[in-house]
Design an enzyme around this catalytic site. Structure first.
Site, PDB file in Angstrom:
ATOM      1  N   TYR A   1       0.841  -1.202   0.000  1.00 44.92           N
ATOM      2  CA  TYR A   1       0.000   0.000   0.000  1.00 44.92           C
ATOM      3  C   TYR A   1       0.871   1.245   0.000  1.00 44.92           C
ATOM      4  O   TYR A   1       0.621   2.199  -0.731  1.00 44.92           O
ATOM      5  CB  TYR A   1      -0.930   0.008   1.223  1.00 44.92           C
ATOM      6  CG  TYR A   1      -1.924   1.142   1.151  1.00 44.92           C
ATOM      7  CD1 TYR A   1      -3.168   0.949   0.559  1.00 44.92           C
ATOM      8  CD2 TYR A   1      -1.602   2.408   1.621  1.00 44.92           C
ATOM      9  CE1 TYR A   1      -4.067   1.990   0.441  1.00 44.92           C
ATOM     10  CE2 TYR A   1      -2.494   3.463   1.512  1.00 44.92           C
ATOM     11  CZ  TYR A   1      -3.729   3.254   0.919  1.00 44.92           C
ATOM     12  OH  TYR A   1      -4.617   4.292   0.801  1.00 44.92           O
TER      13      TYR A   1
ATOM     14  N   PHE B   1      -8.567  20.524 -25.100  1.00 41.26           N
ATOM     15  CA  PHE B   1      -8.876  19.103 -25.101  1.00 41.26           C
ATOM     16  C   PHE B   1     -10.049  18.901 -24.145  1.00 41.26           C
ATOM     17  O   PHE B   1     -10.165  19.604 -23.141  1.00 41.26           O
ATOM     18  CB  PHE B   1      -7.684  18.220 -24.709  1.00 41.26           C
ATOM     19  CG  PHE B   1      -8.052  16.772 -24.879  1.00 41.26           C
ATOM     20  CD1 PHE B   1      -8.216  16.247 -26.151  1.00 41.26           C
ATOM     21  CD2 PHE B   1      -8.351  15.977 -23.788  1.00 41.26           C
ATOM     22  CE1 PHE B   1      -8.662  14.935 -26.324  1.00 41.26           C
ATOM     23  CE2 PHE B   1      -8.783  14.668 -23.965  1.00 41.26           C
ATOM     24  CZ  PHE B   1      -8.932  14.144 -25.228  1.00 41.26           C
ATOM     25  N   THR B   2     -10.914  17.942 -24.477  1.00 43.31           N
ATOM     26  CA  THR B   2     -12.202  17.819 -23.774  1.00 43.31           C
ATOM     27  C   THR B   2     -12.055  17.713 -22.251  1.00 43.31           C
ATOM     28  O   THR B   2     -12.633  18.512 -21.511  1.00 43.31           O
ATOM     29  CB  THR B   2     -12.973  16.597 -24.305  1.00 43.31           C
ATOM     30  OG1 THR B   2     -12.114  15.457 -24.284  1.00 43.31           O
ATOM     31  CG2 THR B   2     -13.448  16.829 -25.733  1.00 43.31           C
TER      32      THR B   2
ATOM     33  N   ASP C   1       0.827  19.593 -21.455  1.00 41.36           N
ATOM     34  CA  ASP C   1       0.157  18.304 -21.558  1.00 41.36           C
ATOM     35  C   ASP C   1       1.107  17.477 -22.411  1.00 41.36           C
ATOM     36  O   ASP C   1       1.144  17.599 -23.639  1.00 41.36           O
ATOM     37  CB  ASP C   1      -1.217  18.438 -22.216  1.00 41.36           C
ATOM     38  CG  ASP C   1      -1.915  17.083 -22.316  1.00 41.36           C
ATOM     39  OD1 ASP C   1      -1.211  16.056 -22.312  1.00 41.36           O
ATOM     40  OD2 ASP C   1      -3.158  17.045 -22.413  1.00 41.36           O
TER      41      ASP C   1
ATOM     42  N   LYS D   1      -1.003   6.655 -23.880  1.00 39.81           N
ATOM     43  CA  LYS D   1      -0.610   6.927 -25.271  1.00 39.81           C
ATOM     44  C   LYS D   1       0.874   6.597 -25.458  1.00 39.81           C
ATOM     45  O   LYS D   1       1.236   5.431 -25.471  1.00 39.81           O
ATOM     46  CB  LYS D   1      -0.914   8.394 -25.621  1.00 39.81           C
ATOM     47  CG  LYS D   1      -2.408   8.662 -25.827  1.00 39.81           C
ATOM     48  CD  LYS D   1      -3.144   8.939 -24.553  1.00 39.81           C
ATOM     49  CE  LYS D   1      -4.536   9.467 -24.761  1.00 39.81           C
ATOM     50  NZ  LYS D   1      -5.297   9.538 -23.510  1.00 39.81           N
TER      51      LYS D   1
ATOM     52  N   ARG E   1     -14.911  14.160 -33.874  1.00 39.02           N
ATOM     53  CA  ARG E   1     -14.190  15.264 -33.230  1.00 39.02           C
ATOM     54  C   ARG E   1     -14.675  16.542 -33.888  1.00 39.02           C
ATOM     55  O   ARG E   1     -14.019  17.123 -34.729  1.00 39.02           O
ATOM     56  CB  ARG E   1     -12.673  15.109 -33.376  1.00 39.02           C
ATOM     57  CG  ARG E   1     -12.085  13.869 -32.745  1.00 39.02           C
ATOM     58  CD  ARG E   1     -11.807  13.961 -31.249  1.00 39.02           C
ATOM     59  NE  ARG E   1     -12.944  13.816 -30.374  1.00 39.02           N
ATOM     60  CZ  ARG E   1     -12.845  13.718 -29.040  1.00 39.02           C
ATOM     61  NH1 ARG E   1     -11.684  13.746 -28.442  1.00 39.02           N
ATOM     62  NH2 ARG E   1     -13.906  13.597 -28.301  1.00 39.02           N
TER      63      ARG E   1
ATOM     64  N   PHE F   1     -20.274  13.850 -25.761  1.00 37.49           N
ATOM     65  CA  PHE F   1     -19.948  12.922 -26.851  1.00 37.49           C
ATOM     66  C   PHE F   1     -19.843  11.472 -26.404  1.00 37.49           C
ATOM     67  O   PHE F   1     -20.075  10.564 -27.181  1.00 37.49           O
ATOM     68  CB  PHE F   1     -18.641  13.354 -27.524  1.00 37.49           C
ATOM     69  CG  PHE F   1     -17.519  13.525 -26.544  1.00 37.49           C
ATOM     70  CD1 PHE F   1     -17.341  14.743 -25.906  1.00 37.49           C
ATOM     71  CD2 PHE F   1     -16.672  12.478 -26.237  1.00 37.49           C
ATOM     72  CE1 PHE F   1     -16.327  14.905 -24.968  1.00 37.49           C
ATOM     73  CE2 PHE F   1     -15.657  12.617 -25.312  1.00 37.49           C
ATOM     74  CZ  PHE F   1     -15.488  13.840 -24.669  1.00 37.49           C
TER      75      PHE F   1
HETATM   76  C1  P71 Z   1      -8.054  10.117 -26.927  1.00 34.08           C
HETATM   77  C2  P71 Z   1      -8.064  10.302 -25.459  1.00 34.08           C
HETATM   78  C3  P71 Z   1      -9.049   9.559 -24.636  1.00 34.08           C
HETATM   79  C4  P71 Z   1     -10.319  10.330 -24.680  1.00 34.08           C
HETATM   80  C5  P71 Z   1     -10.588  11.280 -23.708  1.00 34.08           C
HETATM   81  C6  P71 Z   1     -11.720  12.064 -23.806  1.00 34.08           C
HETATM   82  C7  P71 Z   1     -12.557  11.906 -24.892  1.00 34.08           C
HETATM   83  C8  P71 Z   1     -12.306  10.950 -25.847  1.00 34.08           C
HETATM   84  C9  P71 Z   1     -11.183  10.161 -25.731  1.00 34.08           C
HETATM   85  C10 P71 Z   1      -7.044  11.606 -23.746  1.00 34.08           C
HETATM   86  C11 P71 Z   1      -6.239  12.721 -23.407  1.00 34.08           C
HETATM   87  C12 P71 Z   1      -5.504  13.431 -24.404  1.00 34.08           C
HETATM   88  C13 P71 Z   1      -4.779  14.562 -24.047  1.00 34.08           C
HETATM   89  C14 P71 Z   1      -4.027  15.333 -25.053  1.00 34.08           C
HETATM   90  C15 P71 Z   1      -5.465  14.310 -21.796  1.00 34.08           C
HETATM   91  C16 P71 Z   1      -6.199  13.186 -22.086  1.00 34.08           C
HETATM   92  C17 P71 Z   1      -6.947  12.510 -20.988  1.00 34.08           C
HETATM   93  N1  P71 Z   1      -7.233  11.229 -25.002  1.00 34.08           N
HETATM   94  N2  P71 Z   1      -4.782  14.980 -22.762  1.00 34.08           N
HETATM   95  O1  P71 Z   1      -7.360  10.884 -27.610  1.00 34.08           O
HETATM   96  O2  P71 Z   1      -5.489  13.043 -25.683  1.00 34.08           O
HETATM   97  O3  P71 Z   1      -6.265  11.378 -20.616  1.00 34.08           O
HETATM   98  O4  P71 Z   1      -7.917   9.571 -21.125  1.00 34.08           O
HETATM   99  O5  P71 Z   1      -5.924   9.153 -19.677  1.00 34.08           O
HETATM  100  O6  P71 Z   1      -7.791  10.517 -18.838  1.00 34.08           O
HETATM  101  O7  P71 Z   1      -8.725   9.194 -27.399  1.00 34.08           O
HETATM  102  P1  P71 Z   1      -7.025  10.073 -20.029  1.00 34.08           P
END
Ligand code: P71
Length: 464
Positions: free
Chosen positions: A74, A126-127, A217, A260, A385, A452
Site C-alpha cells: 500500500y 482538449f475535452t 500536456d 498513449k 471530433r 460525446f
Molecule cells: C483520446 C483520449 C481519450 C479520450 C478522452 C476524452 C474523450 C475521448 C477520448 C485523452 C487525453 C488526451 C490529451 C491530449 C489528456 C487526455 C486525458 N485522449 N490529454 O485521444 O489526448 O487522458 O484519457 O488518460 O484521462 O482518445 P485520459
C-alpha cells in the site's frame, strides 16, 4: 544510425488476438442500438478499432514480464520508486505524482492552481482538460495559431502558440488572473500536430516574464519530439530521447496520460518542479486518487509503465515506425483524393467531414454521421471530433461550432498491420464515394457534461 530506404517495425509478433468481421446486417443493427454513437458500440461488433490510441497499445514481452514484479505494498511500493526514476530520467521532472490516468492529473492540477474567475490559455482545447479547468472555476481561452483551425494548411508546426494572442490576453485580463498556460504537445484536436521547440521556448520566456507558469500536456510529447527531429532546424542529429527531455525543460510541470506514448493500458501522472506545489498536489491526491505512492495504479501497472517509458525512447525506430504507419494510411487516402487534415499527424488520420459531407449542416453533426457510416461499411470504428465533442458554451447554452468537423481514425501503437491500414483506406474511399446517401443526425439523448461519450442520435428524416 545509417539511413535506410524504408522503415519496418523494430519488433516481431509473439501473441495475437483474433478479431471477427461481422455482416453488414449485424452492423446496421449494432449502430442503431448504439444510437449512432461509436462510443456506445460493443468492441465485439468492431473489426478494426480506431476509436482511440488511448490505452489500446500492445505491451512488449518485457512489459508483461515487468507486471509480474509489481510490488503491491500500500505504501512505499518498490514499483513506485522505479516509476519515479523513469519519469525523472526520461522527462526530467523532480516531483512525480502518480494518477489513475491523464484526467486524474488534470483534476489535481486544476484544483491546486485555478481560482474562480481565472483564465487558462491553451493551444486548442482538449475535452477533459477544459472540463477540469472549468470545473475548478476557470475559463479556457484558445491561443493556438490560426493555421491550426484550417484542415488544409500545411504549416509544419500547427500546434504552435500564437504569441500575439497570448500577449493580448495577458494585457486584457492581467497576468494575475492567469495561473498557468496549458501547452499541449502534438495537439490532439488539431490532428496530432506538433509545436516547435523555438515556439515553446518563446512561450516559456513570455510566461516567465509575467510570472505565469507553463504546464505541458505531455501526453504525446514523444510524437512531438519526432516531428521536431524531422522538421526543425538543428535537431536532425539529436535523439528523440534528448529532444523529449529538452521539451520538458521549457516548462514548470506536465500532466501525462500514460495510455498513449507510454505504451500501457492504464495510468498517468502529474510531474512538477516546485516541491511546495507538489505537496499541495499530494494533499489532494490522497483524497481523490489514492496514496501518493500509487495514485490510482496497482504496483504491476507502475512496473509496466516504468518499462514502457524507457522502451518508447530506447530506439528512435520505435516512434519512426509508429508515425510511419499513420503516414502510410494518410498517404493512401491523399492519393485517393480524400480530404484529410494536413500535414498527416502523429497518432491518427483526421477526415474532414465538412468537406466530405458538404450538404449536412453542422447542426446535424456531419462528423458523427460519417463515423457511423464508416462503421457500417466495414466495421472500422473512428471517433467524432467536431461539434458534438465541442459541447455547449456554459454561458449561452448554444452548441460551440468548431471550425474543425472531423472524424479521427486513431492508430493504436504496435497493434495493427499494413493490411489493416489498406482495408481501412478502402472503406473510407467506398464511404466517401457514396456520401450522398449519408443522413444527418439529431439528438435523442444529450448528457450535460462531456456529451460525446454517451449521447444518442437518430437519422434526420428526409436527409441523406
Ligand atoms: C483520446 C483520449 C481519450 C479520450 C478522452 C476524452 C474523450 C475521448 C477520448 C485523452 C487525453 C488526451 C490529451 C491530449 C489528456 C487526455 C486525458 N485522449 N490529454 O485521444 O489526448 O487522458 O484519457 O488518460 O484521462 O482518445 P485520459
Amino acid at each position: 544510425m545509417a539511413q535506410r530506404r524504408s522503415w519496418a517495425e523494430p519488433y516481431k509478433i509473439k501473441v495475437v488476438e483474433p478479431i471477427v468481421m461481422t455482416t453488414r446486417g449485424d452492423r446496421d443493427r449494432a449502430i442503431e442500438e448504439a444510437g449512432y454513437n461509436t462510443f456506445l458500440l460493443r468492441s465485439d461488433d468492431v473489426f478494426i478499432d480506431l476509436l482511440t490510441d488511448s490505452g489500446t497499445s500492445a505491451m512488449s514481452d518485457r512489459q508483461w514480464g515487468a507486471l509480474m514484479q509489481g510490488d503491491e505494498a500500500y505504501a512505499g511500493s518498490r514499483s513506485y520508486y522505479r516509476l519515479e526514476d523513469a519519469v525523472r530520467d526520461v522527462y526530467g521532472y523532480e516531483e512525480f505524482i502518480p494518477t489513475h490516468q491523464g484526467r486524474g492529473a488534470e483534476h489535481i492540477l486544476s484544483q491546486i492552481l485555478i481560482e474562480e474567475g481565472d483564465v487558462v490559455p491553451g493551444n486548442m482545447y482538449f475535452t477533459t482538460t477544459r472540463f477540469h479547468q472549468e470545473y475548478a472555476g476557470g475559463r479556457f481561452v484558445d491561443v493556438i495559431i490560426e493555421e491550426a483551425h484550417d484542415p488544409a494548411s500545411p504549416h509544419p508546426f500547427k500546434g504552435n502558440v500564437d504569441l500575439a494572442k497570448l500577449s493580448a490576453l495577458i494585457e486584457e485580463v492581467g497576468a494575475e488572473r492567469i495561473p498557468y498556460i496549458s501547452v499541449e504537445t502534438n495537439v490532439n484536436m488539431a490532428g496530432g500536430q506538433p509545436l516547435s521547440m523555438a515556439n515553446l521556448k518563446e512561450t516559456y520566456e513570455l510566461c516567465r516574464k509575467h510570472g505565469i507558469l507553463l504546464m505541458l500536456d505531455a501526453t504525446r510529447a514523444l510524437e512531438n519530439a519526432w516531428f521536431i527531429q524531422q522538421r526543425e532546424e538543428g535537431y536532425q542529429e539529436k535523439s528523440v530521447k534528448a529532444i523529449l527531455h529538452e521539451i520538458c525543460s521549457h516548462s514548470d510541470g506536465a500532466t501525462v496520460s500514460s495510455k498513449k506514448d507510454n505504451l500501457v493500458n492504464i495510468g498517468g501522472f502529474l510531474a512538477l518542479r516546485d516541491p511546495k506545489l507538489a505537496g499541495r498536489a499530494r494533499d489532494l491526491l490522497v483524497a481523490f486518487e489514492g496514496l501518493h505512492t500509487y495514485g490510482g495504479m496497482s504496483g504491476r501497472d507502475m512496473e509496466a509503465l516504468a518499462a514502457g517509458i524507457y522502451e518508447m525512447v530506447a530506439v528512435d525506430d520505435h516512434v519512426r515506425a509508429r508515425i510511419g504507419q499513420v503516414q502510410y494510411l494518410g498517404e493512401i487516402l491523399m492519393k485517393e483524393g480524400i480530404p484529410i487534415v494536413q500535414p498527416i499527424g502523429g497518432h491518427g488520420i483526421f477526415l474532414d467531414a465538412k468537406a466530405i459531407l458538404p450538404d449536412i449542416p453542422q447542426a446535424q453533426f456531419p462528423a458523427q454521421a460519417l463515423a457511423a457510416a464508416l462503421y457500417v461499411d466495414a466495421g472500422v470504428r473512428g471517433m467524432e471530433r467536431g461539434v458534438v465533442s465541442a459541447g455547449r458554451d456554459p454561458t449561452t447554452g448554444d452548441h460551440r461550432y468548431p471550425k474543425l468537423e472531423l472524424v479521427r481514425l486513431a492508430i493504436p501503437r504496435r497493434v495493427y498491420t499494413q493490411a489493416h491500414m489498406d482495408v481501412t483506406a478502402e472503406s473510407v474511399v467506398a464511404v466517401t464515394e457514396k456520401s450522398d446517401a449519408i443522413p444527418g443526425l439529431e439528438f435523442t439523448y444529450e448528457p450535460d457534461e462531456l456529451r460525446f461519450f454517451r449521447s444518442r442520435f437518430r437519422p434526420v428524416v428526409g436527409s441523406g
